[in-house]
Design an enzyme around this catalytic site. Structure first.
Site, mmCIF file in Angstrom:
data_model
loop_
_atom_site.group_PDB
_atom_site.id
_atom_site.type_symbol
_atom_site.label_atom_id
_atom_site.label_comp_id
_atom_site.label_asym_id
_atom_site.label_seq_id
_atom_site.Cartn_x
_atom_site.Cartn_y
_atom_site.Cartn_z
ATOM 1 N N ASP A 1 2.231 14.689 10.991
ATOM 2 C CA ASP A 1 2.499 15.320 9.767
ATOM 3 C C ASP A 1 3.238 16.629 9.867
ATOM 4 O O ASP A 1 2.521 17.604 9.119
ATOM 5 C CB ASP A 1 1.277 15.382 8.873
ATOM 6 C CG ASP A 1 0.424 14.133 9.149
ATOM 7 O OD1 ASP A 1 1.071 12.908 9.304
ATOM 8 O OD2 ASP A 1 -0.944 14.202 9.052
ATOM 9 N N LEU B 1 0.978 -1.282 0.011
ATOM 10 C CA LEU B 1 -0.073 -0.004 0.046
ATOM 11 C C LEU B 1 1.026 1.134 -0.249
ATOM 12 O O LEU B 1 1.716 1.183 0.852
ATOM 13 C CB LEU B 1 -0.993 -0.063 1.478
ATOM 14 C CG LEU B 1 -1.858 1.444 1.270
ATOM 15 C CD1 LEU B 1 -3.314 0.627 2.006
ATOM 16 C CD2 LEU B 1 -1.089 2.198 2.345
ATOM 17 N N LEU B 2 0.262 2.066 -0.907
ATOM 18 C CA LEU B 2 1.089 3.545 -1.144
ATOM 19 C C LEU B 2 0.074 4.576 -0.617
ATOM 20 O O LEU B 2 -1.234 4.352 -0.812
ATOM 21 C CB LEU B 2 1.541 3.758 -2.524
ATOM 22 C CG LEU B 2 1.840 5.349 -2.668
ATOM 23 C CD1 LEU B 2 2.939 5.448 -3.864
ATOM 24 C CD2 LEU B 2 0.570 5.889 -3.208
ATOM 25 N N ASN B 3 0.390 5.496 0.356
ATOM 26 C CA ASN B 3 -0.413 6.614 0.636
ATOM 27 C C ASN B 3 0.517 7.973 0.657
ATOM 28 O O ASN B 3 0.636 8.226 -0.385
ATOM 29 C CB ASN B 3 -1.540 6.364 1.687
ATOM 30 C CG ASN B 3 -0.743 6.141 3.164
ATOM 31 O OD1 ASN B 3 -0.015 5.246 3.132
ATOM 32 N ND2 ASN B 3 -1.180 6.889 4.096
ATOM 33 N N ASP B 4 -0.031 8.649 1.488
ATOM 34 C CA ASP B 4 0.668 10.087 1.415
ATOM 35 C C ASP B 4 2.028 10.266 0.901
ATOM 36 O O ASP B 4 3.003 9.792 1.154
ATOM 37 C CB ASP B 4 0.729 10.705 2.869
ATOM 38 C CG ASP B 4 -0.665 10.800 3.790
ATOM 39 O OD1 ASP B 4 -1.482 10.081 3.265
ATOM 40 O OD2 ASP B 4 -0.362 11.003 4.547
ATOM 41 N N TYR C 1 5.518 7.835 10.307
ATOM 42 C CA TYR C 1 4.158 8.319 9.603
ATOM 43 C C TYR C 1 4.596 9.649 8.863
ATOM 44 O O TYR C 1 5.775 10.046 8.836
ATOM 45 C CB TYR C 1 3.275 8.850 10.641
ATOM 46 C CG TYR C 1 2.094 7.867 10.972
ATOM 47 C CD1 TYR C 1 2.239 6.503 10.628
ATOM 48 C CD2 TYR C 1 1.009 7.957 11.652
ATOM 49 C CE1 TYR C 1 1.411 5.458 11.092
ATOM 50 C CE2 TYR C 1 -0.065 6.899 11.997
ATOM 51 C CZ TYR C 1 0.393 5.563 11.698
ATOM 52 O OH TYR C 1 -0.641 4.656 11.861
ATOM 53 N N SER C 2 3.562 10.542 8.348
ATOM 54 C CA SER C 2 4.199 11.289 7.052
ATOM 55 C C SER C 2 4.825 12.671 7.913
ATOM 56 O O SER C 2 4.713 12.918 8.948
ATOM 57 C CB SER C 2 2.751 11.961 6.601
ATOM 58 O OG SER C 2 2.069 11.132 5.770
ATOM 59 N N GLN D 1 4.424 7.295 2.206
ATOM 60 C CA GLN D 1 3.937 6.460 3.036
ATOM 61 C C GLN D 1 3.869 4.909 2.227
ATOM 62 O O GLN D 1 2.992 4.706 1.305
ATOM 63 C CB GLN D 1 2.682 6.692 3.797
ATOM 64 C CG GLN D 1 2.606 7.842 4.434
ATOM 65 C CD GLN D 1 3.511 7.517 6.020
ATOM 66 O OE1 GLN D 1 2.676 7.116 6.826
ATOM 67 N NE2 GLN D 1 4.696 7.612 5.868
#
Length: 486
Positions: A163, A41-44, A103-104, A60
């Site tokens: 973040d 999974l890729l996110n931010d 996290y981001s 992420q």
């Protein structure tokens, strides 16, 4: 110097990439020119920076499953924002202050080094969360030495405090963090520093029940504050906004405030919140200022927790992608987004049609069809109640002049029905469409509005069909776009 735990996690992630490499590559929905994860999974987007002549985009990443979990920082680099090279993993959740996820966060350059700021996520056995803002430093932008926590949770906030985005103003460094107050209000919180290691809490600059905003969500994620064309812009991703007509129709939203940041008095006087993208899939964007003086944005073409289990790419052990990079401009108090010029390097096999005319009957234009294409439609004149473009049978763009409404439709990922997103648009004079094997990004009127969405369906259909309820004419240019990702 990497710890043994960090080395172990790096190796486990690389083994996962190798294990599923063939399966991932066989997915017909794998994209041609959008950044994707090699597996998982890729996110931010994280740490977006132009460093020593090279663009770095971290992301992420959960390499072990297509669900959210203990995130790593994956890493791509590019000389031109088009051709990207995968670099070694930047961060893995190996230490006590980040054991449940790196996290981001963001990146800055200082004294020739790259500084990464990110949130260390920690949960105990009962699921209680702790949060730390952390620092890692690199000489070469590839290998990072962790410095540990630099900011601990201040009073007045829950552990949803994350973040960090860092920038310099004058002779001081500033950092804005997305937060939740103990009363359950979304916040953007400001810190300052002289040395990047010791940070002073300055207080919230925006949020629910601040500056006359009223209730505005229970958490603000991924803030980004920057100056553009003489004004200050705060981009945030609020969670907890209720739908209101055509507004706030995704599970979580992303938008911006334009105003003036008073650093001396720690206040941000701003106007109303404006959604940044009108499509189904856009969240947690991040910007950087490059050496050409452009403010460039990448967004995650996804929404956390919204229909993620129904993405067909999960069967191939991956999920999600980034948007194309976009240049931001501020016109009359509104953010415009334009595809960066470098994307023209993708173009091949161009075709031009002048003075195309449609009067009710659907038409396909020879050589316009394709699933990896760029289309520019301009010089639009119309006397019609409805203008439609069907894109590979997976999505439809519709403009209704009498109602001044632009619409994007697609088949729901979850249910057997058509779903739609809308925005108000006074007139339509230009469309700029980027279509990929499982995504579409539509820029209206040179970026006045944008629809970004993942689209899935028949992998064979490459038709692009135009229709109207009355008379419409336009010029059209189309290019097939090169494949730059496997």
């Amino acid at each position: 110097m990497k710890s043994e735990r960090e080395k172990e996690l790096f190796n486990q992630a690389y083994e996962e990439v190798e294990k599923y490499k063939v399966i991932v590559s066989k997915d017909p929905f794998r994209l041609n020119y959008h950044i994707m994860p090699p597996v998982g999974l890729l996110n931010d987007p994280n740490g977006f920076i132009h460093f020593k002549g090279v663009y770095h985009l971290f992301y992420q990443w959960n390499p072990f499953e297509t669900k959210h979990g203990a995130k790593f920082w994956g890493h791509y680099t590019s000389a031109d924002l088009v051709h990207w090279e995968h670099q070694p993993i930047a961060l893995a959740p190996s230490e006590w202050y980040e054991k449940n996820g790196c996290y981001s966060g963001s990146a800055i350059e200082h004294e020739g080094k790259m500084f990464l700021f990110y949130t260390g996520n920690v949960k105990d056995e009962e699921g209680n969360r702790k949060t730390y803002q952390c620092l890692a430093v690199s000489e070469d932008g590839i290998h990072f030495e962790k410095k540990g926590p630099i900011i601990h949770l201040p009073n007045g906030y829950t552990a949803h405090f994350r973040d960090p985005k860092v920038w310099k103003k004058g002779d001081a460094w500033y950092l804005v963090i997305g937060a939740q107050s103990e009363k359950g209000e979304g916040r953007a919180v400001l810190y300052s520093s002289k040395d990047l290691y010791t940070w002073e809490y300055l207080g919230p600059i925006a949020g629910g029940n601040i500056n006359g905003l009223g209730e505005f969500g229970y958490m603000w994620e991924c803030p980004d504050l920057f100056e553009l064309d003489g004004q200050d812009v705060l981009i945030v991703s609020p969670q907890g906004l209720k739908p209101r007509g055509y507004l706030y129709n995704n599970l979580y939203q992303t938008g911006y405030f334009v105003g003036r940041m008073d650093y001396e008095n720690v206040t941000f006087e701003h106007g109303g919140f404006v959604e940044l993208d009108r499509g189904f899939d856009f969240y947690a964007p991040q910007t950087t200022l490059d050496k050409k003086g452009r403010r460039i944005l990448f967004g995650w073409m996804g929404i956390p927790e919204e229909n993620e289990p129904f993405h067909p790419t999960i069967d191939y052990h991956w999920i999600h992608c980034m948007t194309i990079p976009r240049k931001l401009e501020l016109k009359h108090g509104k953010l415009y987004q334009k595809p960066v010029e470098e994307l023209q390097k993708l173009r091949e096999k161009g075709i031009t049609y002048l003075d195309v005319r449609i009067n009710g009957k659907p038409i396909e234009l020879e050589l316009v069809n394709g699933k990896s294409v760029e289309i520019i439609i301009d010089s639009i004149t119309y006397d019609t109640e409805r203008f439609e473009i069907s894109l590979n049978g997976k999505a439809r763009f519709i403009y209704t002049p009498s109602k001044k409404i632009a619409t994007l439709e697609r088949k729901s990922l979850k249910e057997d029905k058509i779903e739609a997103r809308h925005c108000e648009l006074e007139s339509l004079h230009k469309l700029h469409i980027f279509l990929d094997s499982s995504s579409v990004e539509i820029f209206l009127n040179d970026g006045e509005e944008v629809f970004s969405s993942r689209i899935f369906g028949n992998v064979i259909d490459e038709s692009i069909v135009f229709s109207s309820a009355g008379e419409i004419s336009f010029n059209l240019r189309k290019w097939t776009l090169k494949k730059v990702f496997d």
